[in-house]
Design an enzyme around this catalytic site. Structure first.
Site, PDB file in Angstrom:
ATOM      1  N   VAL A 134       4.863  -3.777  -4.766  1.00 11.93           N
ATOM      2  CA  VAL A 134       4.229  -5.022  -4.350  1.00 11.93           C
ATOM      3  C   VAL A 134       2.732  -4.831  -4.573  1.00 11.93           C
ATOM      4  CG1 VAL A 134       3.766  -6.612  -2.459  1.00 11.93           C
ATOM      5  CG2 VAL A 134       6.029  -5.549  -2.673  1.00 11.93           C
TER       6      VAL A 134
ATOM      7  N   LYS B 130       8.779  -3.145   2.244  1.00 16.05           N
ATOM      8  CA  LYS B 130       7.491  -2.931   1.597  1.00 16.05           C
ATOM      9  C   LYS B 130       6.849  -1.751   2.317  1.00 16.05           C
ATOM     10  CE  LYS B 130       2.972  -4.993   0.622  1.00 16.05           C
ATOM     11  NZ  LYS B 130       2.075  -6.167   0.833  1.00 16.05           N
TER      12      LYS B 130
ATOM     13  N   TYR C 157       8.014  -5.716   5.981  1.00 14.56           N
ATOM     14  CA  TYR C 157       6.710  -5.167   5.612  1.00 14.56           C
ATOM     15  C   TYR C 157       6.311  -4.142   6.666  1.00 14.56           C
ATOM     16  CZ  TYR C 157       1.755  -5.348   4.077  1.00 14.56           C
ATOM     17  OH  TYR C 157       0.496  -5.044   3.629  1.00 14.56           O
TER      18      TYR C 157
END
Length: 303
Positions: free
Chosen positions: A206, A164, A136
């Site tokens: 996401v 992400k 992330y």
């Protein structure tokens, strides 16, 4: 279950009862709505899932429940956001025991690690588990950027497969593709620019507002990937005022309120967060109500 890191992956909110315990009935209702809409996986215990307030036992309950409820229809990922490498490794190993299919990893919490420390943190966790890993990258909120040079070292581990992408710089999708080709799957983590990043080559999204509007989110993804850009844009333009609720410090309260309006959640949050009140609540409700009142008829798109 193998994760393709392609498609829509909701970062699910954690539902609580008025007594501040897990509301598994409402959580399950929302999870089923996501699966019915055609999402490609779910992420448990992310920032939107109030990760910092969840106990380890609650994470275990949520993962085991999600795995059982989904019944192999979609993969289930656990988010890990810890300040201690030791605790992060512990949770990665437990996630495998609990039945999770993969992990999403944030950089160290509460300490601004440098290049060497950040890479070591991620590699130590990923190296302790066979589970697939998505990094992330959100320097806006978490103050540590996972640079291209860091990813050069991270891709040495085969199970680090995705990122992400939440830098809020659409150009970073192209930078990652130019450097790594198909080695890393890129999933947009910022609702407001997801369509743009999908068009630039991101493989997935996401999502946050997907918690309240799963079918519309999936429709945009499928239309964009099918090259039906005008149709995707039409839904996106309707969606944008709602998507902007995702980029506010109170995104948890805002998105939970949207879930309430559409019948897929409750407003209960865990302290130090507090439920919305007064003018702020009415202003957010108005945005949500306007969106619901003008909701597109998706059957017209036959996506």
């Amino acid at each position: 279950m193998r994760i393709d890191f392609t498609g829509v992956f909701p970062a699910l909110t954690t539902k609580f009862t008025p007594q501040d315990t897990l509301d598994l009935a409402m959580f399950g209702l929302n999870l089923e709505a996501q699966i019915d809409a055609g999402v490609n996986g779910v992420i448990i215990g992310g920032s939107l899932g109030e990760a910092s307030t969840l106990t380890l036992a609650e994470k275990e309950t949520l993962i085991k429940y999600s795995v059982e409820k989904s019944g192999g229809r979609i993969p289930v990922l656990l988010n890990i956001a810890e300040g201690s490498t030791r605790e992060a490794v512990k949770q990665a190993r437990l996630a495998e025991e609990w039945g999770a299919d993969g992990l999403m990893l944030l950089p160290p919490m509460r300490y601004k690690s440098d290049h060497r420390e950040t890479v070591t943190f991620f590699k130590t966790i990923a190296g302790a588990t066979p589970l697939q890993v998505m990094i992330y990258n959100n320097p806006v909120d978490y103050k540590i950027e996972v640079t291209l040079e860091m990813f050069e070292e991270l891709v040495e581990l085969a199970n680090i497969e995705a990122v992400k992408e939440s830098t809020r710089d659409v150009s970073n999708v192209t930078r990652l593709i130019n450097r790594f080709g198909s080695r890393l799957k890129i999933l947009c983590g910022v609702d407001t620019i997801a369509l743009e990043e999908l068009l630039m080559g991101a493989s997935g999204w996401v999502g946050g507002l997907v918690g309240a509007f799963p079918a519309e989110t999936v429709a945009i993804y499928k239309l964009a990937k099918a090259g039906r850009i005008e149709e995707a844009l039409e839904i996106h333009r309707w969606f944008l005022p709602l998507l902007e609720l995702d980029i506010h410090p109170k995104l948890v309260q805002y998105i939970k309120l949207a879930e309430v309006v559409v019948g897929l959640g409750t407003e209960h949050v865990r302290a130090p967060r507090l439920p919305l009140t007064g003018k702020e609540r009415e202003d957010i409700l108005e945005v949500i109500r306007q969106g619901v009142a003008s909701r597109p008829v998706l059957t017209e798109y036959a996506y």
